[in-house]
Design an enzyme around this catalytic site. Structure first.
Site, PDB file in Angstrom:
ATOM      1  N   GLU A  31       0.816  -1.226   0.000  1.00 52.64           N
ATOM      2  CA  GLU A  31       0.000   0.000   0.000  1.00 52.64           C
ATOM      3  C   GLU A  31       0.849   1.277   0.000  1.00 52.64           C
ATOM      4  OE1 GLU A  31      -3.539  -1.819   2.867  1.00 52.64           O
ATOM      5  OE2 GLU A  31      -1.997  -0.527   3.728  1.00 52.64           O
ATOM      6  N   CYS A  40      -4.124  33.890   9.575  1.00 49.94           N
ATOM      7  CA  CYS A  40      -3.988  34.558  10.869  1.00 49.94           C
ATOM      8  C   CYS A  40      -3.539  33.609  11.967  1.00 49.94           C
ATOM      9  CB  CYS A  40      -5.318  35.192  11.235  1.00 49.94           C
ATOM     10  SG  CYS A  40      -6.636  33.971  11.164  1.00 49.94           S
TER      11      CYS A  40
HETATM   12  N1  LLP Z   1      -1.670   1.991   4.428  1.00 55.17           N
HETATM   13  C1  LLP Z   1      -2.250   2.454   5.534  1.00 55.17           C
HETATM   14  C2  LLP Z   1      -3.134   1.597   6.302  1.00 55.17           C
HETATM   15  C3  LLP Z   1      -2.006   3.782   5.932  1.00 55.17           C
HETATM   16  O1  LLP Z   1      -2.588   4.258   7.022  1.00 55.17           O
HETATM   17  C4  LLP Z   1      -1.159   4.607   5.159  1.00 55.17           C
HETATM   18  C5  LLP Z   1      -0.901   5.999   5.531  1.00 55.17           C
HETATM   19  C6  LLP Z   1      -0.593   4.060   3.991  1.00 55.17           C
HETATM   20  C7  LLP Z   1      -0.850   2.738   3.673  1.00 55.17           C
HETATM   21  C8  LLP Z   1       0.312   4.854   3.091  1.00 55.17           C
HETATM   22  O2  LLP Z   1       1.461   5.227   3.728  1.00 55.17           O
HETATM   23  P1  LLP Z   1       2.662   5.935   2.905  1.00 55.17           P
HETATM   24  O3  LLP Z   1       3.199   4.894   1.939  1.00 55.17           O
HETATM   25  O4  LLP Z   1       2.093   7.081   2.193  1.00 55.17           O
HETATM   26  O5  LLP Z   1       3.634   6.310   3.943  1.00 55.17           O
HETATM   27  N2  LLP Z   1      -0.314  12.934   6.597  1.00 55.17           N
HETATM   28  C9  LLP Z   1       0.930  12.342   6.977  1.00 55.17           C
HETATM   29  C10 LLP Z   1       1.002  10.866   6.593  1.00 55.17           C
HETATM   30  C11 LLP Z   1      -0.170  10.046   7.100  1.00 55.17           C
HETATM   31  C12 LLP Z   1      -0.084   8.592   6.711  1.00 55.17           C
HETATM   32  C13 LLP Z   1      -1.388   7.926   6.916  1.00 55.17           C
HETATM   33  N3  LLP Z   1      -1.415   6.549   6.557  1.00 55.17           N
HETATM   34  C14 LLP Z   1       2.068  13.145   6.366  1.00 55.17           C
HETATM   35  O6  LLP Z   1       1.815  14.141   5.708  1.00 55.17           O
HETATM   36  O7  LLP Z   1       3.228  12.818   6.575  1.00 55.17           O
END
Ligand code: LLP
Length: 419
Positions: free
Chosen positions: A273, A342
């Protein structure tokens, strides 16, 4: 690696000057490179080819239809977390049999739609959720598959808000309960609980935490199998880190080299994922300098984008490189790059050395493709900015700038205020 580069002193995306796009669409805006996006997907696909995994793009990282479609066309599945994401994934032609659904709080409406759609797997995050999925599936006279999201309780060197694989966090199910659920599988007449899911966190740049978690889970699956429990799927989640500043993250190939031997032996169908790895460096945020001011203590470069457009710097203290779109040899100054909102938390960078810029100059906030637009808001009654995609020497707006009319949609005065 990405396809944003400087040519003749001008930042370009693939074969187009960023300034040309800015002239056409106005600022601020998000800009995506089709090539970078798809190259990153193909890197994972190639590295993991011996396992032929289902690579479910985590669309929470970037839910733009053009982004998802670009990946779906290359064979990607989708990792969803809501009914909205499910509908959008279907709209661009995703194969339901390549959709996995994680979320600690799936509602009845969401579960029912996912069942109706015939998604591949529910990634179940608690026992009550499994009971609920079974109840709804029975009511709908349907049979579904589920993986239990294990919380492996391992450390992950990342920001506390995006570390998920610890029992101090709300995600997944502890190992003891997971085993109990697998053993009592027969209770779930309409759910085949035949998978295990892990996702330990995001922006993890080292291989060791992934390898540790996967090893732990594989041993656990072995034990389950010895107890006669049949497991078919292992979803290893996302979380691969990217370069924002001076990180030295593992490549897709290095990651594959480490985990392929472990995974191959299991004979399990593998699901991945990734989100940020695919789209993070495939996008930038382009903003214009509105004013520059010096209060005697600090220099501020005030831009037209704000924390409502890109919240990562203030929410996670995240570093995003900032580069002038037209590069000059002007001397560098230490500045804070801030937005018009702000709040003192409205910043893109603190104490950054930037060559002298002035009113009207364009700045690019790099590596903003993941968790950028999707986390934006209308704070301060600001419309969401457009998203633009470049392929070769062409660009198109793939999401329009929100107008004031869009912002007012559905809002009305109550009758008791003479509305
Ligand atoms: N699978 C699940 C169950 C997840 O919760 C997430 C991300 C992913 C896959 C994908 O993860 P990635 O490969 O993108 O690291 N907003 C935060 C990141 C939140 C991640 C949430 N879950 C940021 O801007 O760093």
């Amino acid at each position: 690696m990405h396809d944003f580069h400087v040519k003749n002193g001008e930042l370009c995306c693939e074969n187009i000057k960023v300034s040309t796009i800015a002239k056409s669409v106005g600022t601020p805006f998000y800009l995506y490179s089709y090539k970078t996006l798809t190259d990153h997907f193909l890197k994972i696909q190639r590295a993991f080819a011996p396992l032929n995994p289902i690579i479910c793009f985590a669309m929470k990282s970037n839910g733009n239809s053009a982004v998802i479609k670009s990946l779906v066309d290359l064979g990607a599945g989708i990792d969803i977390v809501s009914v909205g994401e499910l509908k959008k994934a279907l709209l661009v032609g995703s194969d339901p049999k390549k959709i996995v659904f994680a979320s600690v709080g799936k509602t009845e409406e969401e579960i029912a739609l996912a069942i109706k759609t015939g998604i591949l797997l529910f990634n179940v995050e608690s026992e009550p959720e499994l009971v609920e999925i079974n109840r709804i599936a029975r009511k709908m006279k349907r049979y579904v598959q589920a993986a239990l999201r294990i919380n492996p309780d391992v450390p992950a060197p990342t920001h506390d808000y995006i570390h998920t694989g610890s029992l101090k966090k709300k995600f997944g199910i502890d190992l003891r309960t997971t085993r109990q659920i697998f053993k009592a599988q027969k209770k779930y007449s309409h759910v085949k609980v035949n998978g295990v899911h892990i996702h330990i966190g995001s922006q993890i740049t080292e291989g060791a935490p992934f390898v540790g978690a996967i090893k732990k889970v594989v041993i656990f699956i072995d034990q389950l199998r010895q107890e006669g429990i049949d497991i078919e799927y292992l979803d290893i989640g996302g979380g691969l880190g990217i370069i924002y500043k001076d990180e030295n993250p593992q490549t897709a190939q290095a990651y594959a080299d480490k985990v392929l031997p472990i995974l191959k032996k299991t004979g399990l169908k593998i699901i991945m994922e990734p989100g940020r790895f695919i789209v993070g460096n495939a996008g930038i945020f382009v903003t214009k300098v509105v004013y520059v001011k010096d209060n005697g203590v600090k220099k501020f470069v005030i831009v037209d984008g704000g924390m409502n457009d890109l919240i990562r710097p203030t929410l996670y203290d995240a570093y995003h490189e900032i580069v002038p779109v037209k590069q000059t040899r002007a001397p560098k100054f230490k500045v804070d790059v801030v937005g018009p909102i702000c709040e003192s938390g409205d910043f893109f960078a603190h104490g950054r050395f930037l060559s002298k810029v002035g009113r009207g100059d364009l700045l690019a906030v790099m590596s903003a493709g993941a968790y950028g637009y999707v986390m934006s808001s209308n704070y301060n009654v600001r419309g969401r900015v457009p998203e633009v995609m470049v392929r070769g020497n062409k660009f198109e707006i793939v999401k329009e700038r929100e107008t004031f009319k869009d912002l007012m949609k559905g809002e009305r005065l109550p009758r008791f205020l003479n509305g």
